[in-house]
Design a protein around this motif. Structure first.
Motif, mmCIF file in Angstrom:
data_model
loop_
_atom_site.group_PDB
_atom_site.id
_atom_site.type_symbol
_atom_site.label_atom_id
_atom_site.label_comp_id
_atom_site.label_asym_id
_atom_site.label_seq_id
_atom_site.Cartn_x
_atom_site.Cartn_y
_atom_site.Cartn_z
ATOM 1 N N VAL A 288 40.688 48.030 14.956
ATOM 2 C CA VAL A 288 39.460 48.466 15.215
ATOM 3 C C VAL A 288 38.946 49.392 16.123
ATOM 4 O O VAL A 288 38.069 49.714 15.619
ATOM 5 N N PHE A 289 39.743 49.123 17.350
ATOM 6 C CA PHE A 289 39.443 50.354 17.783
ATOM 7 C C PHE A 289 39.568 51.858 17.550
ATOM 8 O O PHE A 289 38.631 52.541 17.657
ATOM 9 N N VAL A 290 40.477 52.152 16.902
ATOM 10 C CA VAL A 290 40.252 53.345 15.760
ATOM 11 C C VAL A 290 39.153 53.539 15.041
ATOM 12 O O VAL A 290 38.469 54.724 14.672
ATOM 13 N N VAL A 291 38.794 53.045 14.033
ATOM 14 C CA VAL A 291 38.119 52.505 13.214
ATOM 15 C C VAL A 291 36.293 52.907 13.725
ATOM 16 O O VAL A 291 35.940 53.792 14.167
ATOM 17 N N LEU A 292 36.342 52.427 14.994
ATOM 18 C CA LEU A 292 34.975 52.841 16.006
ATOM 19 C C LEU A 292 34.713 53.564 16.916
ATOM 20 O O LEU A 292 33.692 54.446 16.341
ATOM 21 N N PHE A 293 35.625 54.292 16.525
ATOM 22 C CA PHE A 293 36.149 55.383 17.364
ATOM 23 C C PHE A 293 35.605 56.537 16.276
ATOM 24 O O PHE A 293 35.062 57.547 16.496
ATOM 25 N N SER B 127 38.250 59.833 8.366
ATOM 26 C CA SER B 127 37.932 58.337 9.532
ATOM 27 C C SER B 127 37.790 57.804 8.679
ATOM 28 O O SER B 127 38.589 56.792 8.646
ATOM 29 N N MET B 128 37.895 57.695 7.191
ATOM 30 C CA MET B 128 38.245 56.168 6.345
ATOM 31 C C MET B 128 39.319 56.847 5.499
ATOM 32 O O MET B 128 39.979 55.656 5.504
ATOM 33 N N ASN C 136 29.925 65.251 6.788
ATOM 34 C CA ASN C 136 30.604 64.897 5.745
ATOM 35 C C ASN C 136 32.372 64.724 5.742
ATOM 36 O O ASN C 136 33.185 63.312 5.478
ATOM 37 N N TYR C 137 32.830 66.174 6.151
ATOM 38 C CA TYR C 137 34.415 66.012 6.573
ATOM 39 C C TYR C 137 35.021 65.611 7.910
ATOM 40 O O TYR C 137 35.746 64.079 6.999
ATOM 41 N N SER C 138 34.235 64.631 8.380
ATOM 42 C CA SER C 138 34.128 63.328 9.296
ATOM 43 C C SER C 138 34.412 62.648 8.891
ATOM 44 O O SER C 138 35.248 61.266 9.514
ATOM 45 N N ALA D 103 31.968 60.216 13.513
ATOM 46 C CA ALA D 103 31.102 60.176 12.103
ATOM 47 C C ALA D 103 29.418 60.374 13.131
ATOM 48 O O ALA D 103 28.351 61.221 12.400
ATOM 49 N N MET D 104 29.071 59.094 13.179
ATOM 50 C CA MET D 104 27.663 59.544 13.759
ATOM 51 C C MET D 104 27.248 60.241 14.625
ATOM 52 O O MET D 104 25.850 61.122 14.570
#
Length: 297
Positions: free
Chosen positions: A232-237, A215-216, A209-211, A242-243
């Motif tokens: 975009v790369f940062v968002v994917l990371f 991330s957001m 939950n924290y991650s 989180a996954m």
């Protein structure tokens, strides 16, 4: 007159059936595993308890009987803390399968401790038990003896061990039990403050939950700083991170549920064994009755 009446009432409660035989059965199971050299029948005979009474979960024992049982048990083992150890051993399905199965029916340690308020009466008629939630991982338990009941300190220790053991069913660790008030130290009741640790799945789920939240926030902040492709790369990371937290926490939760189901299976086997014993006893009684009837005819 008051003193005489009080003495008579105390004597009456000493001989009253107050404690379920399951409590003594826990002791016997513990002795078989850790003190196999001790002859259990001699202790039972000294206490005035039969094997049949121990196996019958509908049977209740008196204060005098459990006191004598504990007295000789300490003498034979040389362990004055054995009552607390037996209480902790209650977390084993071998010791109290039915109690363990019932407790594991609740999702969290907090729920299991709160239900003790109702469950306690199935084990003892000598006290009332009240619970009060203090925090998500802490609860207060108050035990008040009923009039005329004279519990001994070893019973308080055994109860403490049981409180420690309940959390172990969920966290695999004994709970921390503080005992600020005790009947045997002159207080009106016994008060226990119980604290337990969080399970690994809960810890990792919280990390998940924290991650997600982090991330957001990071993605939103970097949107105005980085070019579109690096962003975009940062968002994917962040999504991958989180996954990872989420998948691992789910895996841990499934593992814990699997352990719970396996334990309940052991408890179910114990139930079947008890049913078979009672069925065989009923058959013996029936055969005796038929034989007696034939002789009389």
């Amino acid at each position: 007159m008051v003193s005489s009446s009080g003495s008579h009432n105390e004597h009456k409660r000493i001989d009253d059936p107050l404690y379920n035989s399951l409590l003594i059965k826990n002791y016997i199971t513990y002795i078989k595993e850790f003190h196999p050299d001790i002859e259990i029948d001699s202790i039972l005979n000294y206490a005035g308890i039969t094997r049949y009474e121990v196996e019958d979960q509908g049977h209740w024992l008196s204060q005098c009987q459990v006191d004598r049982f504990n007295e000789l048990l300490i003498e034979k083992t040389g362990n004055s803390n054995i009552s607390r150890e037996v209480g902790r051993y209650a977390a084993s399905s071998k010791a109290s399968g039915a109690l363990r199965q019932y407790t594991l029916g609740f999702v969290t340690p907090s729920s299991a401790y709160r239900i003790l308020e109702k469950q306690a009466s199935t084990l003892s008629r000598g006290f009332t038990l009240k619970t009060r939630k203090i925090a998500s991982d802490k609860i207060e338990v108050t035990v008040t003896q009923k009039p005329g009941v004279m519990e001994k300190p070893y019973q308080c220790e055994n109860r403490t061990g049981i409180f420690e053991a309940v959390a172990k069913l969920f966290t695999n660790e004994l709970a921390k039990v503080e005992h600020p008030s005790c009947f045997h130290k002159g207080d009106d009741c016994c008060r226990y403050i119980i604290t337990w640790g969080r399970t690994r799945s809960i810890i990792w789920n919280r990390g998940c939950n924290y991650s997600i939240l982090a991330s957001m926030l990071v993605s939103l902040a970097l949107f105005f700083v980085l070019p579109i492709l690096p962003w975009v790369f940062v968002v994917l990371f962040c999504v991958l991170l989180a996954m990872t937290f989420s998948l691992y926490s789910q895996q841990l939760k499934k593992k814990e549920l699997s352990t719970t189901i396996e334990t309940q299976g052991d408890a179910a086997i114990d139930h079947l064994d008890e049913m078979n014993i009672r069925y065989n006893n009923a058959l013996v009684i029936q055969e005796i009755g038929q034989a007696t009837s034939t002789i009389l005819d």
